[in-house]
Design a protein around this motif. Structure first.
Motif, PDB file in Angstrom:
ATOM      1  N   VAL A 118      -8.033  65.656  15.054  1.00 34.53           N
ATOM      2  CA  VAL A 118      -7.476  65.147  15.988  1.00 34.53           C
ATOM      3  C   VAL A 118      -6.640  66.168  17.065  1.00 34.53           C
ATOM      4  O   VAL A 118      -6.705  66.109  18.183  1.00 34.53           O
ATOM      5  CB  VAL A 118      -6.317  64.186  15.443  1.00 34.53           C
ATOM      6  N   CYS A 119      -6.252  67.111  16.204  1.00 30.82           N
ATOM      7  CA  CYS A 119      -5.495  68.220  17.143  1.00 30.82           C
ATOM      8  C   CYS A 119      -6.509  68.951  18.013  1.00 30.82           C
ATOM      9  O   CYS A 119      -6.325  69.341  19.223  1.00 30.82           O
ATOM     10  CB  CYS A 119      -4.904  69.363  16.001  1.00 30.82           C
ATOM     11  N   LEU A 122      -7.929  65.795  20.630  1.00 30.56           N
ATOM     12  CA  LEU A 122      -6.975  64.648  21.299  1.00 30.56           C
ATOM     13  C   LEU A 122      -5.834  65.678  21.971  1.00 30.56           C
ATOM     14  O   LEU A 122      -5.477  65.279  22.941  1.00 30.56           O
ATOM     15  CB  LEU A 122      -6.537  63.808  20.563  1.00 30.56           C
ATOM     16  N   VAL A 123      -5.413  66.659  21.392  1.00 34.23           N
ATOM     17  CA  VAL A 123      -4.214  67.500  22.128  1.00 34.23           C
ATOM     18  C   VAL A 123      -4.709  68.052  23.271  1.00 34.23           C
ATOM     19  O   VAL A 123      -4.113  67.975  24.308  1.00 34.23           O
ATOM     20  CB  VAL A 123      -3.394  68.466  21.172  1.00 34.23           C
ATOM     21  N   PRO A 124      -5.784  68.650  23.688  1.00 33.66           N
ATOM     22  CA  PRO A 124      -6.223  69.164  24.895  1.00 33.66           C
ATOM     23  C   PRO A 124      -6.518  67.965  25.794  1.00 33.66           C
ATOM     24  O   PRO A 124      -6.231  68.166  26.988  1.00 33.66           O
ATOM     25  CB  PRO A 124      -7.850  69.640  24.363  1.00 33.66           C
ATOM     26  N   TYR A 125      -7.066  66.746  25.408  1.00 35.29           N
ATOM     27  CA  TYR A 125      -7.226  65.672  26.070  1.00 35.29           C
ATOM     28  C   TYR A 125      -5.933  65.238  26.729  1.00 35.29           C
ATOM     29  O   TYR A 125      -5.767  65.094  27.933  1.00 35.29           O
ATOM     30  CB  TYR A 125      -8.040  64.601  25.402  1.00 35.29           C
ATOM     31  N   PHE A 126      -5.069  64.943  25.902  1.00 35.05           N
ATOM     32  CA  PHE A 126      -3.890  64.486  26.451  1.00 35.05           C
ATOM     33  C   PHE A 126      -2.815  65.546  27.031  1.00 35.05           C
ATOM     34  O   PHE A 126      -2.312  65.377  28.003  1.00 35.05           O
ATOM     35  CB  PHE A 126      -2.772  64.040  25.234  1.00 35.05           C
ATOM     36  N   SER A 127      -3.313  66.805  26.952  1.00 35.03           N
ATOM     37  CA  SER A 127      -2.619  67.784  27.716  1.00 35.03           C
ATOM     38  C   SER A 127      -3.397  67.709  29.128  1.00 35.03           C
ATOM     39  O   SER A 127      -2.418  68.090  30.337  1.00 35.03           O
ATOM     40  CB  SER A 127      -2.789  69.212  27.215  1.00 35.03           C
ATOM     41  N   ARG A 130      -1.957  64.684  30.813  1.00 35.78           N
ATOM     42  CA  ARG A 130      -0.263  64.975  31.118  1.00 35.78           C
ATOM     43  C   ARG A 130      -0.278  65.791  32.748  1.00 35.78           C
ATOM     44  O   ARG A 130       0.538  65.270  33.476  1.00 35.78           O
ATOM     45  CB  ARG A 130       0.373  65.548  30.182  1.00 35.78           C
TER      46      ARG A 130
END
Length: 171
Positions: A118-119, A122-127, A130
């Motif tokens: 997930v990290c 999804l963290v790069p995707y949502f960054s 944003r």
């Protein structure tokens, strides 16, 4: 609403082990899951983290609890019947029922691997989302409510309004 969330969190908590734990253990993990949900939901509200449907405390918190619970409470006869694992390959059932810890270790690896995946993705995707300003609606729509601003109906007018995050002095 909390009653519904408590029932749903109990179901999420018991799902990972439903085929390999006793009914009494299912009641325990469901009850613990409901309590954990209430605690995590309260923490998220205090931290002003936006999770309208309480997905994080429900699926992350209760899912992890249920997954780890399998490594503790899985019964040998259920594991053998459910997965076809024979006793000659090690004691791969719950640690509280004489297991050798292999199942618990596998459950921990599963939780860590899922968290890492997930990290990683999804963290790069949502960054990126944003930075492109694709995550939030305009503040006027958010304050008016999406039901009213998008569809012209008021369906949640009885619920309390969240505070305006721009007026938070701690940020």
């Amino acid at each position: 609403m909390q009653l519904c969330n408590g029932v749903l969190s109990g179901l999420v908590s018991v799902t990972p082990g439903c085929g390999v734990i006793d009914p009494w253990a299912g009641l325990i993990v469901a009850t613990l899951g409901a309590a954990l949900f209430l605690f995590l939901d309260h923490l998220m509200l205090k931290a002003l983290l936006d999770d309208v449907v309480a997905a994080v405390p429900m699926h992350l918190g209760c899912g992890v609890l249920g997954t780890l619970f399998v490594g503790l409470f899985a019964r040998e006869e259920y594991v053998t019947a459910f997965y076809g694992v024979h006793p000659g390959v090690g004691r791969r059932w719950g640690a509280f029922f004489g297991g050798d810890g292999t199942l618990l270790a596998a459950q921990i690896v599963s939780v860590v691997t899922t968290f890492a995946w997930v990290c990683l993705f999804l963290v790069p995707y949502f960054s990126i989302m944003r930075r492109l300003q694709r995550i939030r609606v305009p503040m006027e729509q958010e304050l008016a409510g999406l039901d009213a601003s998008k569809y012209g109906v008021m369906t949640t007018n009885e619920l309390p309004r969240m505070p305006d995050p721009r007026q938070n002095k701690h940020m």
